[in-house]
Design a protein around this motif. Structure first.
Motif, short mmCIF file in Angstrom:
data_model
loop_
_atom_site.label_atom_id
_atom_site.label_comp_id
_atom_site.label_asym_id
_atom_site.label_seq_id
_atom_site.Cartn_x
_atom_site.Cartn_y
_atom_site.Cartn_z
N TRP A 27 -10.22 38.70 95.26
CA TRP A 27 -9.92 40.02 95.79
C TRP A 27 -10.98 41.06 95.46
N ARG A 50 -15.78 44.45 96.91
CA ARG A 50 -17.10 44.95 96.53
C ARG A 50 -18.18 44.43 97.49
N ARG A 87 0.10 38.91 82.42
CA ARG A 87 -1.08 39.21 83.23
C ARG A 87 -2.25 38.37 82.73
N LEU A 131 -10.05 44.30 78.98
CA LEU A 131 -10.91 44.02 80.14
C LEU A 131 -12.21 44.84 80.15
N ARG A 160 -15.85 43.14 80.35
CA ARG A 160 -16.74 43.46 81.45
C ARG A 160 -18.11 43.89 80.91
N ALA A 216 -15.45 51.00 87.72
CA ALA A 216 -14.50 49.91 87.47
C ALA A 216 -13.40 49.89 88.53
N CYS A 217 -13.02 51.07 89.06
CA CYS A 217 -11.91 51.15 90.01
C CYS A 217 -12.22 50.34 91.26
N ALA A 218 -11.31 49.45 91.62
CA ALA A 218 -11.50 48.66 92.84
C ALA A 218 -10.48 49.07 93.89
N HIS A 230 -7.22 49.26 93.87
CA HIS A 230 -6.02 48.43 94.03
C HIS A 230 -4.84 49.28 94.50
N ALA A 278 -0.80 49.12 84.39
CA ALA A 278 -0.66 48.32 85.61
C ALA A 278 -2.01 48.08 86.29
N CYS A 279 -2.99 48.93 86.02
CA CYS A 279 -4.27 48.82 86.73
C CYS A 279 -4.94 47.48 86.46
N PRO A 280 -5.10 46.63 87.49
CA PRO A 280 -5.71 45.31 87.27
C PRO A 280 -7.17 45.42 86.82
N SER A 281 -7.82 46.53 87.16
CA SER A 281 -9.23 46.70 86.79
C SER A 281 -9.40 47.46 85.49
N VAL A 282 -8.28 47.92 84.91
CA VAL A 282 -8.30 48.73 83.69
C VAL A 282 -9.32 49.86 83.83
#
Lengths: 389, 68
Positions: free
Chosen positions: A292, A297, A327, A373, A377, B11-13, B15, B49-53
């Motif tokens: 996803w 991106r 998660r 995360l 990263r 970082a924000c995608a 979502h 909840a943010c998958p991208s933190v």
């Protein structure tokens, strides 16, 4: 008809391309050719909440309809790309029209790979579209014996959603553990335990030998001899890129090969998402398909490449999943690793797995630790810079 | 209401989970943006909840980083 940027596709990569074009100040015409009759929508919920919550599909659209009107992004819904004339820079569409373009993004996605043994039966599903998810939700009633072929992402997430709906899933997987090819045996076993402790039957190193039934699959016999009765079957054995419509053009048929920014070998033609095979400098080869975040991106990068803007560093491959309340997040390329180390108990739902190659971090998997995360990263980005200055 | 939210735009995608949880605090533009204030617990729920933190929370009084 003529469009400055023509986007073949209505999924995430297509959407992010349109957004980035407008955000970057592009003022030419932008047209999205969306094969499905819906506003562009997000697919990950289709294998999760949409399967057990009828309200969840209301939240799928990326943007309300106004958004497209306000930004002058033209949507052609229910229309598919049918043929590419790269010399004339024209795309033929399923409604008989054709559109000329300056830049074309091929983002036609993929389709689930069918299994011939199951093709002629009525109670067999594959999962890609909202219609697919609705049909599957309708059969996932309490007590439904759901046979899932394949323990990839789709199979695993559908198993978790089926449990929530009160159904009884059984997964049949050819490998020794879920995702073992990507993450290795130890983490594969962790995923296996996650399902089993939630009441899912997971049959590993098994394959379907025979399918029994006339119009509907009533049961299957596995290679090991076991017979499993079922009410419904979900086939989740990967996807194939939607490239059949490109036959006869100069683009490769096993996915559209591009450079890191999404440029194909054909001038003015870009690709992103599941249909694209982007060159990965870290691996030194083209990689078909993406998860996803990477797909999004890629769409954004292609937009910047079209406009001659700096697309910035390439995104690190990543995925996330929510399984039975845990998660799981993954970044990098675990198959490059020669060692894996754990922080926390790998038997629990709270640990970090760090994959290294000659001591260099190449991938990280976080279980129940979303807050780490950003750190993961940063760690991978530093490593990549060191390898590819 | 002592938490202050900040979005890491790289970082924000997009979502959109933050907006779904706390639409009065977060809105999805091309990336998520902070548009208002709300209860600390709601901010924390959205950040988690943010998958991208991509959402970080700081306590405005103590300056302490709350999340991630």
């Amino acid at each position: 008809m003529r469009s400055g940027v023509l986007i073949a596709g209505g999924g995430l990569a297509a959407q992010r391309c349109a957004e980035t074009l407008r955000r970057s100040g592009y003022e030419g015409a932008v047209t999205m050719v969306c094969g499905e009759p819906h506003l562009p929508y997000d697919r990950p919920p289709l294998s999760k909440e949409v399967l057990h919550d009828t309200h969840a599909e209301r939240r799928l659209a990326f943007r309300p309809e106004d958004w497209y009107g306000e930004r002058q992004v033209e949507l052609l819904l229910g229309v598919e790309a049918r043929g590419l004339d790269a010399t004339a820079r024209k795309l033929a569409l399923s409604d008989g029209s054709s559109v000329a373009y300056e830049h074309l993004l091929i983002a036609t996605g993929g389709r689930p790979r069918p299994l011939p043994a199951f093709e002629r039966f009525a109670n067999v599903s594959m999962l890609r579209t909202l219609e697919d998810a609705r049909a599957l939700r309708a059969v996932l009633t309490p007590g439904c014996r759901l046979l899932i072929i394949g323990a990839g992402f789709i199979g695993q997430e559908v198993a978790a959603a089926a449990c929530k709906a009160g159904a009884s899933p059984t997964i049949v997987e050819a490998a020794a553990a879920p995702l073992a090819g990507l993450l290795g045996a130890e983490l594969g076993a962790w995923f296996a335990e996650l399902h089993r402790s939630s009441g899912v039957e997971l049959l590993l190193e098994e394959q379907v030998e025979r399918v029994h039934g006339s119009e509907r699959v009533a049961s299957v016999t596995l290679r090991g001899g076991r017979r499993i009765d079922c009410d419904h079957v979900l086939v989740g054995v990967g996807i194939e890129p939607n490239v059949a419509w490109l036959r006869g053009s100069a683009l490769q048929e096993a996915g559209v090969r591009t450079d890191v920014d999404g440029r194909s070998a054909v001038p003015g033609v870009y690709a992103a998402g599941d249909v694209a095979a982007l060159f990965d400098p870290l691996l030194g080869r083209h990689v078909l398909g993406s998860h996803w975040e990477t797909a999004g991106r890629q769409g954004a990068r292609a937009a910047k490449a079209m406009l001659g803007l700096d697309p910035g560093p390439g995104a690190v491959s990543s995925f996330w999943s929510d399984l039975y309340g845990t998660r799981v997040q993954y970044l990098g390329h675990a198959p490059l690793a020669d060692a894996v180390s754990f922080d926390g108990d790998p038997g629990s739902r709270d640990f970090t797995a760090t994959f290294t190659s000659a001591g260099r971090v190449v991938a990280v998997l976080l279980a129940g630790r979303p807050q780490l995360l950003p750190q993961a990263r940063a760690l991978l980005a530093t490593n990549n810079e060191r390898t590819h200055p | 209401m002592t938490y202050v939210a900040e979005i890491d735009e790289d970082a924000c995608a997009a979502h959109g989970d933050c907006e779904a949880i706390a639409p009065e605090i977060f809105r999805l533009d091309d990336v998520a943006i902070v548009v208002g204030e709300g209860p600390d617990e709601l901010m924390l729920e959205a950040a988690r909840a943010c998958p991208s933190v991509a959402i970080s929370l700081t306590d405005r009084d103590s300056g302490e980083q709350i999340y991630p």
